[in-house]
Enzyme design. Structure first.
Site, PDB file in Angstrom:
ATOM      1  N   ARG A  80     -60.242  15.219 118.091  1.00  0.00           N
ATOM      2  CA  ARG A  80     -58.978  14.768 117.525  1.00  0.00           C
ATOM      3  C   ARG A  80     -58.195  15.988 117.086  1.00  0.00           C
ATOM      4  O   ARG A  80     -58.726  16.867 116.396  1.00  0.00           O
ATOM      5  CB  ARG A  80     -59.197  13.828 116.327  1.00  0.00           C
ATOM      6  CG  ARG A  80     -57.863  13.356 115.766  1.00  0.00           C
ATOM      7  CD  ARG A  80     -57.946  12.238 114.777  1.00  0.00           C
ATOM      8  NE  ARG A  80     -56.585  11.766 114.491  1.00  0.00           N
ATOM      9  CZ  ARG A  80     -56.277  10.567 114.049  1.00  0.00           C
ATOM     10  NH1 ARG A  80     -57.222   9.690 113.851  1.00  0.00           N
ATOM     11  NH2 ARG A  80     -55.022  10.216 113.817  1.00  0.00           N
ATOM     12  N   SER A 129     -59.190   6.013 113.711  1.00  0.00           N
ATOM     13  CA  SER A 129     -57.964   5.246 113.988  1.00  0.00           C
ATOM     14  C   SER A 129     -58.129   4.145 115.038  1.00  0.00           C
ATOM     15  O   SER A 129     -57.317   4.049 115.967  1.00  0.00           O
ATOM     16  CB  SER A 129     -56.825   6.193 114.383  1.00  0.00           C
ATOM     17  OG  SER A 129     -56.542   7.085 113.352  1.00  0.00           O
ATOM     18  N   TRP A 176     -45.173  18.178 115.387  1.00  0.00           N
ATOM     19  CA  TRP A 176     -44.866  19.415 116.120  1.00  0.00           C
ATOM     20  C   TRP A 176     -43.359  19.515 116.358  1.00  0.00           C
ATOM     21  O   TRP A 176     -42.744  20.553 116.116  1.00  0.00           O
ATOM     22  CB  TRP A 176     -45.626  19.408 117.450  1.00  0.00           C
ATOM     23  CG  TRP A 176     -45.380  20.599 118.316  1.00  0.00           C
ATOM     24  CD1 TRP A 176     -46.053  21.781 118.298  1.00  0.00           C
ATOM     25  CD2 TRP A 176     -44.397  20.723 119.351  1.00  0.00           C
ATOM     26  NE1 TRP A 176     -45.554  22.640 119.248  1.00  0.00           N
ATOM     27  CE2 TRP A 176     -44.537  22.016 119.909  1.00  0.00           C
ATOM     28  CE3 TRP A 176     -43.407  19.877 119.862  1.00  0.00           C
ATOM     29  CZ2 TRP A 176     -43.728  22.482 120.949  1.00  0.00           C
ATOM     30  CZ3 TRP A 176     -42.592  20.334 120.894  1.00  0.00           C
ATOM     31  CH2 TRP A 176     -42.763  21.621 121.418  1.00  0.00           C
ATOM     32  N   ASP A 227     -53.210  13.886 118.801  1.00  0.00           N
ATOM     33  CA  ASP A 227     -52.383  13.625 117.618  1.00  0.00           C
ATOM     34  C   ASP A 227     -51.523  14.830 117.242  1.00  0.00           C
ATOM     35  O   ASP A 227     -51.937  15.968 117.421  1.00  0.00           O
ATOM     36  CB  ASP A 227     -53.319  13.259 116.449  1.00  0.00           C
ATOM     37  CG  ASP A 227     -52.580  12.577 115.326  1.00  0.00           C
ATOM     38  OD1 ASP A 227     -51.419  12.166 115.532  1.00  0.00           O
ATOM     39  OD2 ASP A 227     -53.161  12.453 114.235  1.00  0.00           O
ATOM     40  N   THR A 229     -52.609  -0.092 119.388  1.00  0.00           N
ATOM     41  CA  THR A 229     -52.008  -1.402 119.079  1.00  0.00           C
ATOM     42  C   THR A 229     -51.078  -1.270 117.869  1.00  0.00           C
ATOM     43  O   THR A 229     -50.170  -2.078 117.701  1.00  0.00           O
ATOM     44  CB  THR A 229     -53.122  -2.441 118.773  1.00  0.00           C
ATOM     45  OG1 THR A 229     -54.098  -1.831 117.934  1.00  0.00           O
ATOM     46  CG2 THR A 229     -53.803  -2.924 120.033  1.00  0.00           C
ATOM     47  N   GLU A 230     -51.309  -0.242 117.037  1.00  0.00           N
ATOM     48  CA  GLU A 230     -50.478  -0.041 115.841  1.00  0.00           C
ATOM     49  C   GLU A 230     -49.169   0.699 116.166  1.00  0.00           C
ATOM     50  O   GLU A 230     -48.235   0.687 115.370  1.00  0.00           O
ATOM     51  CB  GLU A 230     -51.253   0.765 114.780  1.00  0.00           C
ATOM     52  CG  GLU A 230     -52.440   0.039 114.156  1.00  0.00           C
ATOM     53  CD  GLU A 230     -53.646  -0.110 115.081  1.00  0.00           C
ATOM     54  OE1 GLU A 230     -53.842   0.769 115.954  1.00  0.00           O
ATOM     55  OE2 GLU A 230     -54.379  -1.114 114.955  1.00  0.00           O
ATOM     56  N   ASN A 231     -49.112   1.347 117.324  1.00  0.00           N
ATOM     57  CA  ASN A 231     -47.918   2.138 117.655  1.00  0.00           C
ATOM     58  C   ASN A 231     -46.657   1.296 117.873  1.00  0.00           C
ATOM     59  O   ASN A 231     -45.541   1.823 117.864  1.00  0.00           O
ATOM     60  CB  ASN A 231     -48.157   3.019 118.893  1.00  0.00           C
ATOM     61  CG  ASN A 231     -49.031   4.226 118.621  1.00  0.00           C
ATOM     62  OD1 ASN A 231     -49.676   4.779 119.499  1.00  0.00           O
ATOM     63  ND2 ASN A 231     -49.067   4.659 117.354  1.00  0.00           N
ATOM     64  N   TRP A 232     -46.830  -0.021 118.021  1.00  0.00           N
ATOM     65  CA  TRP A 232     -45.646  -0.891 118.184  1.00  0.00           C
ATOM     66  C   TRP A 232     -44.771  -0.877 116.938  1.00  0.00           C
ATOM     67  O   TRP A 232     -43.604  -1.253 116.989  1.00  0.00           O
ATOM     68  CB  TRP A 232     -46.072  -2.338 118.473  1.00  0.00           C
ATOM     69  CG  TRP A 232     -46.735  -2.523 119.801  1.00  0.00           C
ATOM     70  CD1 TRP A 232     -48.063  -2.743 120.020  1.00  0.00           C
ATOM     71  CD2 TRP A 232     -46.128  -2.510 121.108  1.00  0.00           C
ATOM     72  NE1 TRP A 232     -48.317  -2.852 121.371  1.00  0.00           N
ATOM     73  CE2 TRP A 232     -47.138  -2.718 122.059  1.00  0.00           C
ATOM     74  CE3 TRP A 232     -44.819  -2.324 121.564  1.00  0.00           C
ATOM     75  CZ2 TRP A 232     -46.906  -2.752 123.427  1.00  0.00           C
ATOM     76  CZ3 TRP A 232     -44.582  -2.360 122.939  1.00  0.00           C
ATOM     77  CH2 TRP A 232     -45.609  -2.569 123.851  1.00  0.00           C
ATOM     78  N   GLY A 265     -45.390  14.196 117.007  1.00  0.00           N
ATOM     79  CA  GLY A 265     -44.195  14.012 116.176  1.00  0.00           C
ATOM     80  C   GLY A 265     -44.022  15.170 115.210  1.00  0.00           C
ATOM     81  O   GLY A 265     -42.919  15.742 115.095  1.00  0.00           O
ATOM     82  N   GLU A 318     -70.310  13.057 119.118  1.00  0.00           N
ATOM     83  CA  GLU A 318     -70.038  14.179 118.221  1.00  0.00           C
ATOM     84  C   GLU A 318     -68.526  14.222 118.016  1.00  0.00           C
ATOM     85  O   GLU A 318     -67.765  14.010 118.957  1.00  0.00           O
ATOM     86  CB  GLU A 318     -70.505  15.496 118.845  1.00  0.00           C
ATOM     87  CG  GLU A 318     -72.003  15.587 119.062  1.00  0.00           C
ATOM     88  CD  GLU A 318     -72.799  15.517 117.767  1.00  0.00           C
ATOM     89  OE1 GLU A 318     -72.308  16.010 116.735  1.00  0.00           O
ATOM     90  OE2 GLU A 318     -73.901  14.953 117.791  1.00  0.00           O
TER      91      GLU A 318
HETATM   92  C1  FPP Z   1     -49.696  10.936 118.814  1.00  0.00           C
HETATM   93  O1  FPP Z   1     -48.806  11.793 118.164  1.00  0.00           O
HETATM   94  C2  FPP Z   1     -49.325  10.767 120.229  1.00  0.00           C
HETATM   95  C3  FPP Z   1     -48.919   9.589 120.791  1.00  0.00           C
HETATM   96  C4  FPP Z   1     -48.789   8.345 120.043  1.00  0.00           C
HETATM   97  C5  FPP Z   1     -48.526   9.520 122.217  1.00  0.00           C
HETATM   98  C6  FPP Z   1     -49.325  10.363 123.148  1.00  0.00           C
HETATM   99  C7  FPP Z   1     -48.853  10.164 124.515  1.00  0.00           C
HETATM  100  C8  FPP Z   1     -48.746  11.128 125.449  1.00  0.00           C
HETATM  101  C9  FPP Z   1     -49.083  12.538 125.219  1.00  0.00           C
HETATM  102  C10 FPP Z   1     -48.271  10.729 126.819  1.00  0.00           C
HETATM  103  C11 FPP Z   1     -49.444  10.528 127.762  1.00  0.00           C
HETATM  104  C12 FPP Z   1     -48.996   9.895 129.012  1.00  0.00           C
HETATM  105  C13 FPP Z   1     -49.810   9.394 129.972  1.00  0.00           C
HETATM  106  C14 FPP Z   1     -49.257   8.625 131.114  1.00  0.00           C
HETATM  107  C15 FPP Z   1     -51.251   9.577 129.944  1.00  0.00           C
HETATM  108  P1  FPP Z   1     -47.948  11.226 116.943  1.00  0.00           P
HETATM  109  O2  FPP Z   1     -46.652  10.727 117.464  1.00  0.00           O
HETATM  110  O3  FPP Z   1     -48.756  10.185 116.218  1.00  0.00           O
HETATM  111  O4  FPP Z   1     -47.745  12.496 116.078  1.00  0.00           O
HETATM  112  P2  FPP Z   1     -47.601  12.568 114.494  1.00  0.00           P
HETATM  113  O5  FPP Z   1     -48.914  12.135 113.922  1.00  0.00           O
HETATM  114  O6  FPP Z   1     -47.301  14.000 114.257  1.00  0.00           O
HETATM  115  O7  FPP Z   1     -46.477  11.650 114.107  1.00  0.00           O
END
Ligand code: FPP
Length: 267
Positions: free
Chosen positions: A200, A208, A37, A32, A78-81, A35, A219
């Site tokens: 996490r 989540s 970062w 997590d 599933t919520e990322n859509w 975004g 743990e």
């Molecule tokens: C959460 O950060 C991260 C994700 C939703 C995507 C993670 C995916 C990768 C690192 C790519 C992995 C690829 C493969 C093929 C294994 P966020 O966007 O929720 O960050 P935020 O909470 O700061 O908005």
């Protein structure tokens, strides 16, 4: 001394502190903070995801070096859509690219890759590359990398409940035969030991909808570091913290001369 050398020394010092007999076999990670970062740096959120892939590669290497056997990462829930289409498309494209560029090395290192989740809504091109990556690596046995995409823990539990209900109503199984073991055997993670440790990043203290069934006794380690800044050092810190935990699985630790009355309040 160069910065690289200083980092290596710091990592080696931490590495030496790890009890190799007590390394978790299965580590699950909620990656997590990508975004945030990027936004902090005045960059588009997608830069965070790109950098997140480099971090995942490093953590995969570190966990192999340590002797872990399974890494399960949450790459798309599933919520990322509900995110802007541009970001969703970017992530889908990123999964494609990562598989295209990395699968050879993953295979050479005898790592098996498995995607966990409902792949139905993804484009055919991604489904194809997922399927070919999984079949290429299916017999590899040095390490297992599970990538959860369009995955939701509640959805998985509902799916298993429906499958078992169907088997009961068709007479294939009896209601009295439904137990945890049978439930486990229908999960998307069937055959894989539950994670001993969940990490996490980014300081959020939630599960989540990730591996709800499988994390029952894991743990939990929360790192304040955003995923794109996570590294081997932070990973080793999580392992050391895990090794300091007293895992009782709801029972009590029997200490010499300790009466039941003394210990009954520990859980
Ligand atoms: C959460 O950060 C991260 C994700 C939703 C995507 C993670 C995916 C990768 C690192 C790519 C992995 C690829 C493969 C093929 C294994 P966020 O966007 O929720 O960050 P935020 O909470 O700061 O908005």
């Amino acid at each position: 001394m160069s910065l690289g050398k200083i980092i290596d020394t710091k990592n080696n010092d931490l590495f030496k502190r790890i009890d190799k007999q007590k390394v978790p076999e299965h580590v699950a990670i909620i990656m997590d903070g990508n975004g945030r970062w990027a936004t902090k740096k005045g960059l588009p959120r997608t830069y965070g995801h790109k950098r997140g892939v480099d971090v995942l590669k490093k953590i995969l290497k570190a966990s192999k070096k340590l002797g872990c056997k399974v890494l399960t990462v949450y790459a798309f829930s599933t919520e990322n859509w509900t995110r802007p289409t541009k970001e969703v498309d970017f992530l889908i494209n990123l999964f494609n690219e990562v598989l295209k560029n990395e699968i050879k090395e993953i295979h050479e290192e005898s790592t098996k890759i498995k995607f966990i989740g409902d792949l139905t809504p993804f484009p055919e091109t991604l489904k194809k590359i997922i399927s070919s990556s999984e079949s290429l690596t299916k017999d590899n046995n040095a390490f297992l990398l599970n990538v959860c995409v369009n995955y939701g823990g509640r959805q998985e539990i509902v799916k298993v409940a429906k499958e078992l209900a169907l088997k009961c109503s068709s007479g294939e199984i009896k209601l009295s035969e439904v137990n945890e073991e049978l439930f486990n055997s229908e999960l998307l993670t069937r055959g894989i030991k539950d994670p001993e440790l969940l990490i996490r990043t980014s300081g959020e203290k939630r599960i989540s909808n990730f591996l709800l069934w499988q994390l029952a006794y894991s743990e939990i380690y929360i790192s304040e570091v955003l995923w794109p800044d996570f590294n081997e050092f932070e990973f080793l810190k999580a392992i050391i913290d895990y090794q300091s935990r007293d895992r009782r699985f709801g029972g009590i630790k029997s200490l010499p001369n300790e009466s039941f009355e003394d210990s009954q309040y520990s859980s």
